[in-house]
Scaffold this active site. Structure first.
Site, PDB file in Angstrom:
ATOM      1  N   GLN A 251       0.854  -1.198   0.000  1.00  0.00           N
ATOM      2  CA  GLN A 251       0.000   0.000   0.000  1.00  0.00           C
ATOM      3  C   GLN A 251       0.887   1.245   0.000  1.00  0.00           C
ATOM      4  O   GLN A 251       1.525   1.548   1.009  1.00  0.00           O
ATOM      5  CB  GLN A 251      -0.929  -0.022   1.232  1.00  0.00           C
ATOM      6  CG  GLN A 251      -2.044  -1.055   1.114  1.00  0.00           C
ATOM      7  CD  GLN A 251      -2.713  -1.407   2.440  1.00  0.00           C
ATOM      8  OE1 GLN A 251      -2.036  -1.742   3.414  1.00  0.00           O
ATOM      9  NE2 GLN A 251      -4.040  -1.354   2.484  1.00  0.00           N
ATOM     10  N   ASP A 283     -11.362   6.482   4.446  1.00  0.00           N
ATOM     11  CA  ASP A 283     -10.482   5.556   5.144  1.00  0.00           C
ATOM     12  C   ASP A 283      -9.204   6.257   5.620  1.00  0.00           C
ATOM     13  O   ASP A 283      -8.597   7.019   4.863  1.00  0.00           O
ATOM     14  CB  ASP A 283     -10.121   4.408   4.190  1.00  0.00           C
ATOM     15  CG  ASP A 283      -9.319   3.329   4.878  1.00  0.00           C
ATOM     16  OD1 ASP A 283      -9.813   2.774   5.871  1.00  0.00           O
ATOM     17  OD2 ASP A 283      -8.182   3.052   4.433  1.00  0.00           O
ATOM     18  N   GLU A 325     -12.802   7.914   9.100  1.00  0.00           N
ATOM     19  CA  GLU A 325     -12.410   6.722   9.870  1.00  0.00           C
ATOM     20  C   GLU A 325     -11.102   7.017  10.606  1.00  0.00           C
ATOM     21  O   GLU A 325     -10.032   6.567  10.224  1.00  0.00           O
ATOM     22  CB  GLU A 325     -12.248   5.510   8.956  1.00  0.00           C
ATOM     23  CG  GLU A 325     -12.014   4.226   9.721  1.00  0.00           C
ATOM     24  CD  GLU A 325     -10.580   3.712   9.699  1.00  0.00           C
ATOM     25  OE1 GLU A 325     -10.266   2.827  10.507  1.00  0.00           O
ATOM     26  OE2 GLU A 325      -9.769   4.188   8.877  1.00  0.00           O
TER      27      GLU A 325
HETATM   28  C1  GLC Z   1      -4.989   2.080  11.527  1.00  0.00           C
HETATM   29  C2  GLC Z   1      -6.366   2.551  11.368  1.00  0.00           C
HETATM   30  C3  GLC Z   1      -7.265   1.753  12.251  1.00  0.00           C
HETATM   31  C4  GLC Z   1      -7.113   0.296  12.022  1.00  0.00           C
HETATM   32  C5  GLC Z   1      -5.701  -0.136  11.879  1.00  0.00           C
HETATM   33  C6  GLC Z   1      -5.673  -1.398  11.136  1.00  0.00           C
HETATM   34  O1  GLC Z   1      -4.549   2.287  12.796  1.00  0.00           O
HETATM   35  O2  GLC Z   1      -6.517   3.915  11.656  1.00  0.00           O
HETATM   36  O3  GLC Z   1      -8.554   2.021  11.933  1.00  0.00           O
HETATM   37  O4  GLC Z   1      -7.678  -0.401  13.089  1.00  0.00           O
HETATM   38  O5  GLC Z   1      -4.942   0.739  11.154  1.00  0.00           O
HETATM   39  O6  GLC Z   1      -5.882  -2.435  11.971  1.00  0.00           O
HETATM   40  C1  GLC Z   2      -8.354   1.311   7.733  1.00  0.00           C
HETATM   41  C2  GLC Z   2      -9.133   0.047   7.481  1.00  0.00           C
HETATM   42  C3  GLC Z   2      -8.235  -1.112   7.685  1.00  0.00           C
HETATM   43  C4  GLC Z   2      -7.079  -1.017   6.721  1.00  0.00           C
HETATM   44  C5  GLC Z   2      -6.393   0.337   6.848  1.00  0.00           C
HETATM   45  C6  GLC Z   2      -5.497   0.564   5.677  1.00  0.00           C
HETATM   46  O1  GLC Z   2      -7.905   1.395   9.003  1.00  0.00           O
HETATM   47  O2  GLC Z   2     -10.236  -0.004   8.319  1.00  0.00           O
HETATM   48  O3  GLC Z   2      -8.901  -2.328   7.508  1.00  0.00           O
HETATM   49  O4  GLC Z   2      -6.165  -2.029   6.999  1.00  0.00           O
HETATM   50  O5  GLC Z   2      -7.298   1.392   6.841  1.00  0.00           O
HETATM   51  O6  GLC Z   2      -6.254   0.905   4.536  1.00  0.00           O
END
Ligand code: GLC
Ligand code: GLC
Length: 648
Positions: A251, A283, A325
């Site tokens: 990513q 996200d 998020e």
């Molecule tokens: C980051 C995100 C959170 C998520 C985690 C992946 O911390 O902000 O939402 O739980 O990545 O597990």
């Molecule tokens: C957010 C999503 C999580 C993902 C991360 C990277 O936290 O909820 O599942 O791994 O973003 O995109």
């Protein structure tokens, strides 16, 4: 503030797009004039130093005009209806479910056949987890997107989505989709071009020739997936460069210091808006601005970007609400609703991750002190914004609330978190939970928790042991948790599978593309034979499903549960019981939750203090209570709750 030069830009843009400023475009035109100064000043804050800043701004204006031009008449009408209603998304009549289309029912087309099931339960907001193109095996559950506008073949096509949305709209259901704003898959066309040496696209990402700058960044950046993706940079051999990869190494983080990235992604946001998205889940917004010497999270520029997005959406596609998020500490979360003159003008929604984690805290400890200590901060949410309230989602449970809240409750923060981690991963002597630690970081001992609602509440163990009493207790715990999320204020989002008590699925361990990530244990594959048990009285599935359905239907009938900044916490009388009052005009609802494994009492004084009459009705049990001069207490059974209104 009105600005003639900026006003002119709208006129020029409209002309270029062959749009008139007549009645058909009047409301768009008015919204644009009203907001263009603010849009310009936010844009300039970020990109004003660019030598071609003015031309860049013009292209943002064109992007906004195109979005309006592409908006269907039907969506324009819906926008108007929503504006007339005002704050449509604060309603107590909304209830959501979050699901993976493939794991729930295969394809977008099949989903249309499952709407009855969802409706029956009372769901009218559907969050479809990302289904745009994403490389199998390097997908992060769809959060590594290789094409933002093309659904992955496995799910179907854009016309399938359109058909589904039409069906949903006939059923008065709202659609929520994600935009993965922070990064793309390394297989995305932009990344492919960057790998091949295209300078324009290398500037879309953070790419460095050597480790010098990456090493500087690493000094202050925490790791998100320390176990399976340590560090924040990945070497790419094709370009011979180091690329910033905060999440998984596949990513690639987008560089929002580059205005082209912002404008391109704004256009993508409008693309989703014009698909008919009602709530856009942005996200990982906490991560979108990076700066040396910082954690690269929650930076002020990230908020500027979000406010800018909000204003652009308000102008062109105003019916789409934004959910940020941001799973961040309580002191940070409030900023996602906007601050200063942008208060309540940034994200419309945020996840109440703190409250969610504190419910798990209370369930393990049987005490509500830490939860109470967090409320002074959580209650600062501005009027007009809302929470997504939930017990579980596709991600892990992080214990990110502040140490001082734990200390205020009289615990040592380090030991308290250790206890919770041990409790939920089943390593504590009395624990019935079957979860697992996620992303354990040996450098600082941090870890989060994976596991389904049911398994964390003890259902998996109780079923294995065929222990009826424990099955009952675990169902009570599940409902206590779900009830809290339904009534605390916000839009409750049920995670698919939890409505029928799915326990952990360990099959991810046999899948190369998933085994490194135990969040898959709580992302079940729905077995529709099992789900049919909701029709068979007394089965676990039926008991959980019908109670969840009852919770949602109660919620819809109680207007005082709409999220109107109307939550008043009770002063504590019994450490095991969390209680709050929801009110609207002269209607009040007193919600009481016993997190203890023993019966707990609430003294008559609670009712007097809050000026409740002594004749009470509990919407949950359907019973009448009298707590007055004769009966001095209300007794609440272990893991039970009451939803109390006073009787005339
Ligand atoms: C980051 C995100 C959170 C998520 C985690 C992946 O911390 O902000 O939402 O739980 O990545 O597990
Ligand atoms: C957010 C999503 C999580 C993902 C991360 C990277 O936290 O909820 O599942 O791994 O973003 O995109």
């Amino acid at each position: 503030m009105y600005n003639y030069q900026l006003h002119q830009k709208i006129g020029i843009g409209l002309q270029k797009a062959s749009l008139k400023t007549d009645t058909t475009n009047l409301s768009f035109y008015s919204r644009f004039i009203a907001n263009i100064s603010s849009i310009h000043s936010l844009f300039s804050e970020l990109y004003g130093i660019h030598q071609n800043a003015d031309a860049l701004f013009d292209s943002l204006v064109d992007t906004i005009i195109d979005a309006h031009k592409n908006r269907s008449e039907q969506l324009n009408d819906i926008d108007n209806l929503k504006s007339e209603k005002g704050n449509w998304f604060l309603s107590n009549e909304l209830a959501g479910m979050s699901l993976y289309v493939d794991r729930f029912c295969g394809t977008l087309n099949n989903l249309a056949t499952k709407l009855d099931y969802l409706k029956k339960m009372g769901i009218n907001v559907l969050h479809l987890m990302p289904f745009f193109e994403s490389p199998l095996g390097e997908s992060d559950g769809g959060y590594a997107v290789s094409h933002f506008r093309k659904p992955d073949k496995r799910y179907g096509t854009l016309p399938d989505l359109e058909k589904l949305r039409e069906r949903m709209s006939d059923e008065n259901m709202y659609l929520m989709l994600d935009i993965v704003l922070n990064h793309t898959s390394h297989k995305h066309e932009w990344a492919a071009k960057a790998k091949a040496g295209d300078k324009k696209y290398q500037d879309f990402f953070y790419m460095y020739d050597d480790r010098n700058i990456p090493d500087e960044f690493e000094k202050t950046m925490p790791e998100i997936f320390p176990e399976n993706a340590p560090g924040n940079f990945t070497y790419n051999s094709e370009s011979n460069k180091w690329v910033m990869t905060v999440f998984h190494n596949y990513q690639w983080d987008l560089n929002y210091a580059n205005p082209d990235v912002f404008i391109t992604m704004m256009d993508t946001i409008f693309f989703y808006a014009n698909l008919g998205v009602d709530i856009l889940r942005i996200d990982a917004p906490a991560f979108i601005w990076k700066q040396l010497g910082t954690t690269c999270q929650n930076l002020s520029q990230a908020h500027t970007i979000l406010s800018l997005i909000k204003l652009c959406v308000e102008v062109a596609t105003p019916g789409m609400a934004l959910l940020g998020e941001a799973i961040v500490a309580p002191k940070e979360i409030m900023n996602y609703f906007g601050s200063g003159i942008y208060k309540a003008k940034e994200c419309d929604f945020a996840y109440n991750a703190t409250q969610m984690a504190l419910q798990w805290d209370a369930l393990a400890t049987g005490e509500t002190k830490v939860m109470l200590a967090a409320q002074p901060i959580l209650s600062q949410k501005p009027f007009g914004t809302s929470w997504i309230t939930y017990t579980r989602c596709h991600d892990d449970i992080g214990l990110g609330y502040e140490d001082n809240m734990i200390e205020k409750a009289g615990f040592n923060a380090y030991e308290h978190r250790n206890f919770l981690k041990n409790y939920y991963s089943g390593n504590f002597i009395d624990s019935v939970s079957k979860g697992a630690l996620f992303s354990y970081n040996p450098k600082n001992g941090d870890a989060r928790i994976s596991g389904t609602l049911a398994s964390l509440c003890g259902l998996e163990k109780a079923i294995e042991e065929k222990n009826e009493e424990d099955i009952n207790t675990s169902i009570n715990k599940i409902l206590l948790m779900q009830s809290f999320s339904c009534f605390i204020g916000g839009l409750p989002m049920v995670f698919y599978g939890d409505e029928v008590g799915y326990t952990n699925d360990y099959s991810f361990l046999n899948d190369e593309g998933k085994r490194y990530d135990n969040r898959w244990m709580h992302r079940p594959l729905i077995d529709w034979e099992k789900n049919k048990n909701i029709e068979r009285k007394g089965t676990v599935e039926e008991r959980i499903f019908s109670a969840t359905k009852k919770l949602l239907s109660k919620r819809k009938k109680l207007p005082q549960v709409a999220d109107l900044s109307n939550v008043t916490w009770l002063t504590p009388h019994n450490v095991h019981v969390a209680g709050f009052i929801r009110s609207k005009e002269n209607k009040r609802l007193l919600c009481l939750y016993n997190f203890s494994n023993k019966p707990s009492s609430v003294t008559w004084f609670v009712f007097r203090e809050n000026k409740f009459s002594y004749k009470l009705y509990d919407h949950w049990s359907g019973k009448n209570y009298k707590v007055g001069s004769d009966d001095e207490y209300l007794m609440i059974e272990p893991y039970q709750f009451c939803l109390i209104e006073e009787m005339p």
